[in-house]
Design an enzyme around this catalytic site. Structure first.
Site, PDB file in Angstrom:
ATOM      1  N   LYS A  54     -35.333   7.682 -31.834  1.00  0.00           N
ATOM      2  CA  LYS A  54     -36.461   7.187 -31.036  1.00  0.00           C
ATOM      3  C   LYS A  54     -37.088   5.967 -31.718  1.00  0.00           C
ATOM      4  O   LYS A  54     -37.427   4.975 -31.063  1.00  0.00           O
ATOM      5  CB  LYS A  54     -37.506   8.307 -30.852  1.00  0.00           C
ATOM      6  N   GLN A  98     -42.794  15.809 -31.866  1.00  0.00           N
ATOM      7  CA  GLN A  98     -41.403  16.273 -31.776  1.00  0.00           C
ATOM      8  C   GLN A  98     -41.364  17.801 -31.749  1.00  0.00           C
ATOM      9  O   GLN A  98     -41.919  18.461 -32.622  1.00  0.00           O
ATOM     10  CB  GLN A  98     -40.599  15.726 -32.976  1.00  0.00           C
ATOM     11  N   ASP A 121     -44.732  12.141 -23.437  1.00  0.00           N
ATOM     12  CA  ASP A 121     -43.741  13.158 -23.065  1.00  0.00           C
ATOM     13  C   ASP A 121     -44.095  13.812 -21.726  1.00  0.00           C
ATOM     14  O   ASP A 121     -43.272  14.540 -21.164  1.00  0.00           O
ATOM     15  CB  ASP A 121     -43.672  14.251 -24.150  1.00  0.00           C
TER      16      ASP A 121
END
Ligand code: NAD
Length: 301
Positions: A54, A98, A121
């Site tokens: 990422k 994460q 997200d």
């Protein structure tokens, strides 16, 4: 039937990232440097690889990334403190936590602590609720990537019958919400659905997000269906470790009009949409600041 088309996720992700790069450049011309904070708790090897990828991708498109690596014994309170600091940091546009988190951390509290406008997200309940109401919000990256591939492959999705196999919060449910928003008729199947094959065989579009290697074969598919395989499963094959999807690709291929491979299908889209969401968050924050300044000016004069 026409020759089945392979849906190229790498090429589609490159298109999305090309546009992201252009958007980043135009924000920079206005002295705005889009930035993504990535939080990793512990040292899970797979998570470390995901985070590295990422950050690399962010650098490639000109997004500044700030990595926060926290030790395995970090408490929920310590994580919440970091999130609170990042929420108020105006130089940070997106916050990515994460997953999975270590078992002792309250995952729901942590995800809910992220400011909805920085929730790249799309897991905050405000964004989940907004998506289910059909509003334009920061939506989860993997289903957004799947929708992009479907729109490129099928064109107009209106009226198509889509079957989503899997009802997780990160893939299945938001996928169903996005497809409803695109005016599809949507059926969601899960582990308790009786005779899922029979229902799936009615679908024009199949999205498989189950996590079972090669579960879906031709017996699940209507001839000419378009198949998006979200599954990423590591299997041992002839003594070799390799990745396969939830769809039995070789068996399904002759029956479909288009299908994503694994790897090289949905996978690259997830990171591309994380970058897209970061730029969208930056644009939304810029808009909100402008509106605030305008309101202040109106109240003064
Ligand atoms: P999950 O385990 O949270 O959910 C799986 C879902 O499948 C559940 O809702 C369950 O009810 C359903 N299910 C299980 N067995 C079934 C059956 N026999 N018939 C019908 N439904 C069944 O998984 P997830 O997080 O949604 O991930 C699904 C897959 O997608 C995994 O392989 C994961 O690795 C992959 N994934 C890929 C990406 C990507 O970027 N490509 C992103 C997220 C997840």
């Amino acid at each position: 039937m026409n020759v089945p088309r392979l849906i190229d996720g790498k090429a589609a992700a490159a298109q999305v990232l090309f546009q992201v790069r252009k958007d980043v450049d135009s924000l920079r011309e206005q002295d705005i440097q889009p930035a993504l904070a990535v939080i990793l708790v512990g040292s899970d090897p797979a998570s470390q690889v995901y985070v590295r990828n990422k950050i690399l991708r962010a650098e490639e498109v000109g997004i500044r990334s700030v990595e926060h690596r926290l030790s395995l014994d970090t408490s929920t309170e310590q994580l919440l403190n970091l999130i609170a600091t990042l929420n108020t940091d105006r130089s940070i546009n997106g916050i990515l936590l994460q997953l999975p988190l270590p078992a002792h951390i309250d995952e729901l509290r942590a995800l809910e602590a992220i400011a909805p406008g920085k929730d790249v997200d799309g897991f905050h309940s405000e964004n989940v609720g907004g998506l289910s109401q059909g509003r334009t919000v920061l939506a989860p990256c993997t289903p957004s990537g799947c929708l992009y591939l479907l729109e490129q492959t099928c064109g107009d999705l209106r009226g198509k019958h889509a079957v989503v196999i899997g009802r997780s919060n990160i893939v299945g449910k938001p996928m169903a919400a996005l497809l409803l928003k695109a005016d599809c008729s949507v059926t969601v199947l899960h582990s308790r659905s009786p005779d899922p094959q029979a229902l799936c065989r009615q679908a024009d579009i199949v999205i498989a997000a189950v996590g079972r290697p090669r579960l879906i074969d031709a017996s699940w598919l209507k001839p000419g269906a378009v198949v998006i395989d979200v599954g990423i499963n590591r299997i041992e094959d002839d003594g070799r470790s390799r990745l396969v999807g939830d769809v039995d690709f070789d068996n399904a291929l002759p029956h479909v009009s288009a299908i994503t491979p694994v790897p090289g299908g949905v996978g690259p889209m997830t990171i591309a949409f994380l970058m897209k969401n970061t730029v969208t968050a930056a644009l939304m924050q810029q808009q909100a600041q402008r509106s605030q300044s305008e309101a202040l000016c109106r109240s003064i004069y």
